[in-house]
Design a protein around this motif. Structure first.
Motif, PDB file in Angstrom:
ATOM      1  N   LEU A 167     -53.282  -3.225   2.830  1.00 39.72           N
ATOM      2  CA  LEU A 167     -51.939  -3.381   2.284  1.00 39.72           C
ATOM      3  C   LEU A 167     -51.636  -4.843   2.010  1.00 39.72           C
ATOM      4  O   LEU A 167     -50.983  -5.173   1.000  1.00 39.72           O
ATOM      5  N   ALA A 168     -52.119  -5.736   2.875  1.00 43.82           N
ATOM      6  CA  ALA A 168     -51.911  -7.167   2.650  1.00 43.82           C
ATOM      7  C   ALA A 168     -52.576  -7.611   1.358  1.00 43.82           C
ATOM      8  O   ALA A 168     -52.016  -8.392   0.579  1.00 43.82           O
ATOM      9  N   ALA A 169     -53.795  -7.106   1.111  1.00 42.23           N
ATOM     10  CA  ALA A 169     -54.496  -7.457  -0.129  1.00 42.23           C
ATOM     11  C   ALA A 169     -53.765  -6.907  -1.353  1.00 42.23           C
ATOM     12  O   ALA A 169     -53.694  -7.546  -2.401  1.00 42.23           O
ATOM     13  N   HIS A 170     -53.196  -5.725  -1.198  1.00 40.58           N
ATOM     14  CA  HIS A 170     -52.450  -5.135  -2.308  1.00 40.58           C
ATOM     15  C   HIS A 170     -51.207  -5.971  -2.629  1.00 40.58           C
ATOM     16  O   HIS A 170     -50.871  -6.172  -3.802  1.00 40.58           O
ATOM     17  N   LEU A 171     -50.518  -6.459  -1.598  1.00 38.38           N
ATOM     18  CA  LEU A 171     -49.334  -7.285  -1.808  1.00 38.38           C
ATOM     19  C   LEU A 171     -49.682  -8.612  -2.478  1.00 38.38           C
ATOM     20  O   LEU A 171     -48.859  -9.185  -3.202  1.00 38.38           O
ATOM     21  N   ASP A 172     -50.894  -9.092  -2.248  1.00 36.52           N
ATOM     22  CA  ASP A 172     -51.326 -10.349  -2.868  1.00 36.52           C
ATOM     23  C   ASP A 172     -51.793 -10.155  -4.306  1.00 36.52           C
ATOM     24  O   ASP A 172     -52.016 -11.137  -5.026  1.00 36.52           O
ATOM     25  N   GLY A 173     -51.941  -8.930  -4.731  1.00 32.55           N
ATOM     26  CA  GLY A 173     -52.430  -8.662  -6.080  1.00 32.55           C
ATOM     27  C   GLY A 173     -51.371  -8.924  -7.147  1.00 32.55           C
ATOM     28  O   GLY A 173     -50.181  -9.041  -6.861  1.00 32.55           O
ATOM     29  N   GLU A 174     -51.813  -8.984  -8.385  1.00 30.31           N
ATOM     30  CA  GLU A 174     -50.900  -9.249  -9.496  1.00 30.31           C
ATOM     31  C   GLU A 174     -50.074  -8.008  -9.841  1.00 30.31           C
ATOM     32  O   GLU A 174     -48.951  -8.120 -10.334  1.00 30.31           O
TER      33      GLU A 174
END
Length: 279
Positions: free
Chosen positions: A8-15
């Motif tokens: 989820l953290a990686a998803h939040l960092d996505g564009e």
């Protein structure tokens, strides 16, 4: 600090993100319901979060100085679970609410808890409502302890009062209805016996709702406020005796003056003005 899964953290960092807010609402009576601001229902952790209510949150503010956090939730009363009558009757007062953020396209990533608190003031107008969400810090602003008072500070039947409510409680059937706050019951209790007591509806459209009794004259009972739903002949109610919290009533009606929790003999402002004025 908010905790979340690495996915989820990686998803939040996505564009590009596919995020949705979930609201889990749990009333004091165990009733649980889920809502979401997504355009479709979301099934998550065994609960279906419905999208029909159009929930809209205000900005969430949190601080490290123990100040009270601010958050309001607005929505439409277009879901069967949110009835105007229930809001008016106070059934959602103090309900617990969890607000979570999820990736609706991949719920396996888990959630991040944005806020956990309790519903405070609830307002409604037409088919909309607005609810205040109070966090734990709000409890630090509540008054604790006891204040001196001419009247008793406890409720009739409480642990400090010790009066047994069983012989002072009656289950009766409404025989006639005069208005939304006045009805008749076949009671032999003297006038004033139920005044300031509690009326709980056991059957009918108001089943489960409880409210205070303003007055009782003979077999006529008047509530403090009209019920949110119609009162009907045949509805069963549980009526509990009331107390005006004076030491005279505590002594004469309940013989419980030793447990009176008030200070009726403390001089008030009238005593100050009763002293003679010297030139």
């Amino acid at each position: 600090m908010k905790t979340m899964s690495s996915g989820l953290a990686a998803h939040l960092d996505g564009e590009v993100t596919t995020l949705a807010c979930l609201w889990r609402l749990e009333r004091a009576d165990g009733w649980v319901r889920g809502f979401t601001d997504h355009d479709q229902d979301i099934a998550y952790l065994g609960l279906n979060y419905v999208a029909s209510t159009g929930f809209l949150p205000s900005a969430i503010k949190s601080g490290a100085d123990l100040s009270v956090d601010n958050l309001d939730v607005d929505g439409f009363l277009d879901d069967d679970a949110l009835k105007p009558e229930d809001l008016t009757a106070g059934r959602f007062d103090g309900a617990r609410i969890d607000i979570m953020l999820v990736n609706w396209a991949n719920l396996a990533q888990g959630h991040v808890l944005l806020r956990r608190g309790w519903l405070g003031e609830v307002k409604r107008a037409d088919q909309r409502f607005s609810a205040e969400v109070r966090g734990i810090a709000n409890r630090l602003q509540q008054t604790s302890g006891q204040l001196y008072s001419r009247l008793c500070r406890t409720d009739l039947g409480s642990a400090e009062c010790t009066v047994d409510l069983v012989p002072l409680t009656d289950t009766l059937t409404i025989s006639a209805v005069a208005s939304g706050d006045t009805f008749t019951v076949p009671t032999a209790r003297s006038s004033g016996f139920y005044t300031f007591g509690i009326c709980t509806f056991l059957t009918g459209a108001n089943a489960g709702a409880a409210t205070e009794i303003l007055s009782q004259i003979g077999q006529s009972v008047t509530l403090f406020t009209p019920m949110s739903r119609l009162i009907a002949t045949g509805d069963q109610v549980r009526l509990v005796a009331g107390c005006d919290k004076t030491i005279e009533t505590c002594h004469s009606r309940f013989s419980n003056v030793l447990n009176f929790r008030g200070e009726p003999h403390i001089p008030g402002n009238d005593k100050v003005f009763s002293y003679p004025v010297r030139d």
